[in-house]
Design a protein around this motif. Structure first.
Motif, PDB file in Angstrom:
ATOM      1  N   PHE A 179      -7.386   9.991  15.736  1.00 18.59           N
ATOM      2  CA  PHE A 179      -7.621   8.232  16.184  1.00 18.59           C
ATOM      3  C   PHE A 179      -9.182   8.122  16.159  1.00 18.59           C
ATOM      4  O   PHE A 179      -9.259   7.809  15.936  1.00 18.59           O
ATOM      5  CB  PHE A 179      -6.211   7.619  17.765  1.00 18.59           C
ATOM      6  CG  PHE A 179      -5.822   7.368  16.787  1.00 18.59           C
ATOM      7  CD1 PHE A 179      -5.188   6.023  15.781  1.00 18.59           C
ATOM      8  CD2 PHE A 179      -4.188   8.295  16.427  1.00 18.59           C
ATOM      9  CE1 PHE A 179      -4.441   6.033  15.409  1.00 18.59           C
ATOM     10  CE2 PHE A 179      -3.101   7.936  16.125  1.00 18.59           C
ATOM     11  CZ  PHE A 179      -2.714   7.039  15.448  1.00 18.59           C
ATOM     12  N   LYS A 180      -9.493   9.018  17.168  1.00 15.91           N
ATOM     13  CA  LYS A 180     -11.249   8.854  17.799  1.00 15.91           C
ATOM     14  C   LYS A 180     -12.118   9.706  16.588  1.00 15.91           C
ATOM     15  O   LYS A 180     -12.973   8.623  16.149  1.00 15.91           O
ATOM     16  CB  LYS A 180     -10.920  10.206  18.850  1.00 15.91           C
ATOM     17  CG  LYS A 180     -12.290  10.050  18.749  1.00 15.91           C
ATOM     18  CD  LYS A 180     -12.798  11.332  20.323  1.00 15.91           C
ATOM     19  CE  LYS A 180     -13.683  11.372  20.674  1.00 15.91           C
ATOM     20  NZ  LYS A 180     -13.892  12.257  21.629  1.00 15.91           N
ATOM     21  N   GLU A 181     -11.073  10.355  15.462  1.00 15.40           N
ATOM     22  CA  GLU A 181     -11.974  10.829  14.315  1.00 15.40           C
ATOM     23  C   GLU A 181     -12.023   9.824  12.914  1.00 15.40           C
ATOM     24  O   GLU A 181     -12.964   9.485  12.587  1.00 15.40           O
ATOM     25  CB  GLU A 181     -11.874  12.031  13.639  1.00 15.40           C
ATOM     26  CG  GLU A 181     -12.574  13.285  14.768  1.00 15.40           C
ATOM     27  CD  GLU A 181     -11.544  14.377  14.288  1.00 15.40           C
ATOM     28  OE1 GLU A 181     -11.707  14.486  13.318  1.00 15.40           O
ATOM     29  OE2 GLU A 181     -11.849  15.437  15.789  1.00 15.40           O
ATOM     30  N   ARG A 182     -10.674   9.214  13.183  1.00 11.21           N
ATOM     31  CA  ARG A 182      -9.851   8.287  11.541  1.00 11.21           C
ATOM     32  C   ARG A 182      -9.578   7.195  11.584  1.00 11.21           C
ATOM     33  O   ARG A 182      -9.777   6.357  10.702  1.00 11.21           O
ATOM     34  CB  ARG A 182      -8.596   9.610  11.242  1.00 11.21           C
ATOM     35  CG  ARG A 182      -9.298  11.211  10.783  1.00 11.21           C
ATOM     36  CD  ARG A 182      -8.011  11.293   9.860  1.00 11.21           C
ATOM     37  NE  ARG A 182      -8.734  13.019   9.701  1.00 11.21           N
ATOM     38  CZ  ARG A 182      -8.430  14.114  10.323  1.00 11.21           C
ATOM     39  NH1 ARG A 182      -8.327  13.536  11.657  1.00 11.21           N
ATOM     40  NH2 ARG A 182      -8.496  14.971   9.859  1.00 11.21           N
ATOM     41  N   TYR A 183      -9.602   6.585  12.867  1.00 12.49           N
ATOM     42  CA  TYR A 183      -9.206   5.123  12.552  1.00 12.49           C
ATOM     43  C   TYR A 183     -10.340   4.056  13.254  1.00 12.49           C
ATOM     44  O   TYR A 183     -10.897   4.720  14.439  1.00 12.49           O
ATOM     45  CB  TYR A 183      -7.616   4.989  14.461  1.00 12.49           C
ATOM     46  CG  TYR A 183      -7.155   3.778  13.837  1.00 12.49           C
ATOM     47  CD1 TYR A 183      -6.910   3.475  13.138  1.00 12.49           C
ATOM     48  CD2 TYR A 183      -7.421   2.768  15.644  1.00 12.49           C
ATOM     49  CE1 TYR A 183      -6.179   1.964  12.887  1.00 12.49           C
ATOM     50  CE2 TYR A 183      -6.950   2.074  15.212  1.00 12.49           C
ATOM     51  CZ  TYR A 183      -5.713   1.270  14.527  1.00 12.49           C
ATOM     52  OH  TYR A 183      -5.603  -0.234  13.911  1.00 12.49           O
ATOM     53  N   GLY A 184     -10.518   3.750  12.725  1.00 15.39           N
ATOM     54  CA  GLY A 184     -12.098   2.464  12.662  1.00 15.39           C
ATOM     55  C   GLY A 184     -11.533   1.844  14.300  1.00 15.39           C
ATOM     56  O   GLY A 184     -12.978   2.215  14.736  1.00 15.39           O
TER      57      GLY A 184
END
Length: 73
Positions: free
Chosen positions: A14-19
């Motif tokens: 989520f830190k790398e891929r969720y806006g």
């Protein structure tokens, strides 16, 4: 959801891929203590739903609203 083997893997995804999560981390760029607290809280969220449990079970349910509209002509 059974995609993540560990709470840390959940957090990293989520830190790398969720806006929205990316935006929050960007807003915390000048506050490492708050960013670390968010890291901890996201891992705890996953841990609280069974991610990383010794038996390997996960139980994460997701809800979201799907809204469809039509424009009046």
């Amino acid at each position: 959801m059974d995609r993540f083997a560990t709470p840390e893997e959940f957090r990293a995804y989520f830190k790398e891929r969720y806006g929205p999560t990316i935006a929050v981390y960007r807003s915390l760029a000048d506050d490492p203590a708050r960013a670390a607290a968010l890291d901890r809280d996201l891992a705890d969220l996953a841990r609280g739903h069974g991610l990383g449990a010794e038996d390997g079970r996960t139980a994460m349910e997701w809800e979201y609203l799907l809204f469809t509209a039509r424009r009046a002509e």
